[in-house]
Design a protein around this motif. Sequence first.
Motif, PDB file in Angstrom:
ATOM      1  N   ASP A 247      89.927-118.283 -41.244  1.00  0.00           N
ATOM      2  CA  ASP A 247      91.255-118.215 -42.039  1.00  0.00           C
ATOM      3  C   ASP A 247      92.427-118.802 -41.044  1.00  0.00           C
ATOM      4  OD1 ASP A 247      90.107-116.943 -44.108  1.00  0.00           O
ATOM      5  OD2 ASP A 247      90.504-114.869 -43.121  1.00  0.00           O
ATOM      6  N   ARG A 248      92.338-118.669 -39.706  1.00  0.00           N
ATOM      7  CA  ARG A 248      93.123-119.161 -38.794  1.00  0.00           C
ATOM      8  C   ARG A 248      93.101-120.739 -38.855  1.00  0.00           C
ATOM      9  NH1 ARG A 248      91.998-116.719 -34.569  1.00  0.00           N
ATOM     10  NH2 ARG A 248      90.519-118.493 -33.645  1.00  0.00           N
ATOM     11  N   ALA A 249      92.080-121.337 -39.016  1.00  0.00           N
ATOM     12  CA  ALA A 249      91.835-122.618 -38.907  1.00  0.00           C
ATOM     13  C   ALA A 249      92.387-123.245 -40.188  1.00  0.00           C
ATOM     14  CB  ALA A 249      90.562-123.089 -38.624  1.00  0.00           C
ATOM     15  N   ALA A 250      92.241-122.850 -41.313  1.00  0.00           N
ATOM     16  CA  ALA A 250      92.604-123.254 -42.462  1.00  0.00           C
ATOM     17  C   ALA A 250      94.249-123.179 -42.659  1.00  0.00           C
ATOM     18  CB  ALA A 250      92.046-122.386 -43.910  1.00  0.00           C
ATOM     19  N   ILE A 251      94.860-122.312 -42.102  1.00  0.00           N
ATOM     20  CA  ILE A 251      96.287-122.224 -42.053  1.00  0.00           C
ATOM     21  C   ILE A 251      96.961-123.281 -41.211  1.00  0.00           C
ATOM     22  CG2 ILE A 251      98.279-120.662 -41.539  1.00  0.00           C
ATOM     23  CD1 ILE A 251      96.633-118.064 -42.657  1.00  0.00           C
ATOM     24  N   GLU A 252      96.318-123.203 -39.999  1.00  0.00           N
ATOM     25  CA  GLU A 252      96.699-124.407 -39.139  1.00  0.00           C
ATOM     26  C   GLU A 252      96.460-125.855 -39.577  1.00  0.00           C
ATOM     27  OE1 GLU A 252      94.384-123.477 -35.622  1.00  0.00           O
ATOM     28  OE2 GLU A 252      96.024-122.038 -34.701  1.00  0.00           O
ATOM     29  N   SER A 253      95.479-126.028 -40.310  1.00  0.00           N
ATOM     30  CA  SER A 253      95.143-127.243 -40.858  1.00  0.00           C
ATOM     31  C   SER A 253      96.037-127.564 -42.084  1.00  0.00           C
ATOM     32  CB  SER A 253      93.766-127.356 -41.450  1.00  0.00           C
ATOM     33  OG  SER A 253      93.507-128.504 -42.076  1.00  0.00           O
ATOM     34  N   SER A 254      96.660-126.464 -42.923  1.00  0.00           N
ATOM     35  CA  SER A 254      97.658-126.826 -43.763  1.00  0.00           C
ATOM     36  C   SER A 254      99.043-127.143 -43.086  1.00  0.00           C
ATOM     37  CB  SER A 254      97.651-125.588 -44.605  1.00  0.00           C
ATOM     38  OG  SER A 254      96.412-125.366 -45.237  1.00  0.00           O
ATOM     39  N   LEU A 255      99.316-126.253 -42.060  1.00  0.00           N
ATOM     40  CA  LEU A 255     100.830-126.460 -41.494  1.00  0.00           C
ATOM     41  C   LEU A 255     100.622-128.079 -40.870  1.00  0.00           C
ATOM     42  CD1 LEU A 255     101.269-122.887 -39.991  1.00  0.00           C
ATOM     43  CD2 LEU A 255     102.211-124.020 -42.090  1.00  0.00           C
ATOM     44  N   GLY A 256      99.657-128.553 -40.482  1.00  0.00           N
ATOM     45  CA  GLY A 256      99.659-129.835 -39.891  1.00  0.00           C
ATOM     46  C   GLY A 256     100.070-130.937 -40.672  1.00  0.00           C
ATOM     47  N   TYR A 257     100.246-130.793 -42.128  1.00  0.00           N
ATOM     48  CA  TYR A 257     100.718-131.778 -42.828  1.00  0.00           C
ATOM     49  C   TYR A 257     102.117-131.574 -43.074  1.00  0.00           C
ATOM     50  CZ  TYR A 257      95.718-132.018 -44.174  1.00  0.00           C
ATOM     51  OH  TYR A 257      94.538-132.305 -44.141  1.00  0.00           O
ATOM     52  N   ALA A 258     102.737-132.782 -43.656  1.00  0.00           N
ATOM     53  CA  ALA A 258     104.176-132.808 -43.810  1.00  0.00           C
ATOM     54  C   ALA A 258     104.507-131.531 -44.876  1.00  0.00           C
ATOM     55  CB  ALA A 258     104.588-134.070 -44.506  1.00  0.00           C
ATOM     56  N   GLU A 259     105.711-131.214 -44.749  1.00  0.00           N
ATOM     57  CA  GLU A 259     106.380-129.912 -45.464  1.00  0.00           C
ATOM     58  C   GLU A 259     105.972-130.239 -46.934  1.00  0.00           C
ATOM     59  OE1 GLU A 259     110.194-127.136 -46.118  1.00  0.00           O
ATOM     60  OE2 GLU A 259     110.113-128.387 -44.493  1.00  0.00           O
ATOM     61  N   ASP A 260     106.623-131.251 -47.509  1.00  0.00           N
ATOM     62  CA  ASP A 260     106.512-131.418 -49.033  1.00  0.00           C
ATOM     63  C   ASP A 260     105.354-132.214 -49.353  1.00  0.00           C
ATOM     64  OD1 ASP A 260     108.814-129.917 -49.384  1.00  0.00           O
ATOM     65  OD2 ASP A 260     110.223-131.670 -48.796  1.00  0.00           O
ATOM     66  N   SER A 261     104.281-132.401 -48.671  1.00  0.00           N
ATOM     67  CA  SER A 261     103.312-132.987 -49.187  1.00  0.00           C
ATOM     68  C   SER A 261     102.047-132.352 -49.963  1.00  0.00           C
ATOM     69  CB  SER A 261     102.439-133.867 -47.804  1.00  0.00           C
ATOM     70  OG  SER A 261     102.011-132.581 -46.774  1.00  0.00           O
TER      71      SER A 261
END
Length: 469
Positions: free
Chosen positions: A142-156
């Motif tokens: 779960d942590r890895a999935a969230i960190e991966s999502s946060l690695g993308y640009a905010e409005d992408s």
Amino acid sequence: MNTTVTAPLPPETDDIEHVALDEDYVLTPAFVEKVVDAADDGDGLRLRSLLEDLHPADVADLMGFLTEQHRGVVVLWLPPELLAETLPELDDSIREEVLERVPHLTLAEALQELDSDDAAAVVEDLEDDQREKVLAAMPELDRAAIESSLGYAEDSAGRLMQREVMAAPQFWNVGDTIDHIRKQGEDLPELFFDIYVVDPLNKPVGGVSVSGLLRAPRATALSEIMEPINEIAVDQDQEEVAYIFEKYHLISAPVIDAAGRLVGQITVDDIVNIIQEENREDILRLAGVSDEDRGSSVPEIVRSRVPWLAINLATAVLGASVISFFGATLEAVIALAVLMPIVSAIGGNAGTQALTVTVRALATRELNSSNAPRTFWRELAVGFANGVVLAPLIGIAAGLWSGDWRIGAVISISMVLNLMVAATVGVLTPLTLSKLKFDPAVSSAVFVTATTDFFGFLIFLGLATVVLL
């Protein structure tokens, strides 16, 4: 026909008051008062019994009706699952405030109930130290999935997508796919409409809707029933994604990385939120205000509005300077001072109409360089036609009132010309700003208002000077 069955409330919640509207209900003042009283008394069990049967969206609405102090009490008594589903529904400022009150272990437990996109949206609002504690308390996947999502640009699209997705290799048949889905159990995405067919490199080659899967015989190969799909690049802007969903009437779409591999999906429920958010921003920007909500403080609202009011003040001074230039004309014909605001007011309204239509057309991709000239001439013709309809009315009224038909002729001609000016700036201003890579919804209104005032006064007083003096 679908039938909705509502389970009876527990005995201790029979006195909860709701107002039925169609098949939904809204929170009543009486119910909100019960919540406030329970929070004041510190009666956590009572709070939980009042809230546990509410829809998460209604809990989020309730939070907007409460004070900061009462929200701090209520949030501590929300069951973890209800808290999880409520957090994405909250206004941004209220969510940030609520998150400060939730213990990091409780929040970590709640986030595990959410899809990765919703969980990432919540974690994004946490302070750095709280974010570290919450992520550290979550399971590694779960942590890895969230960190991966946060690695993308905010409005992408990468930030918008959920990583939970249903995929099947292209050599499977319908029976293989159905058996696989049944074995997944809790590992299935909470919401999915399509199964994406992928090649050995995990690149999507087609999609099969759930309804299409269930209709086909078990022995049917997926490659025989799959349909072409609209792929979304992971770095694509969310506004572009919303446009694709709206244009092609999509329910869901796969998201691919730079190598073309399937990394997630975007579903229509996320897109509805994006469309509403973009529309709300455009409407607010046309008025020169920011995205305010119920949780915004007075200083925040003042800071967002004052700059545009200051610009409006400067443009008003520009219009006033035109009036001062024709001071002698106004002294000679006092009636002009009474009639002058009519020309500028009508021009301002007409300019706003043309501006709103143009900004909307730009936002929905209905207007581009190929049809811009046609749109311009159409609006100019509309402005002229409106002037021809309205000018005789105000001209006759002004002539009768002032006893001078020359004044009626002056205001009639001025109105026609200013409505044409309003149409011109209402279309050209957002087109020009868009061409210069500025958001046309942000500053167009200021320029349109300033231009119609300036030219309205100039045309009216200039004609009056020529005709009457």
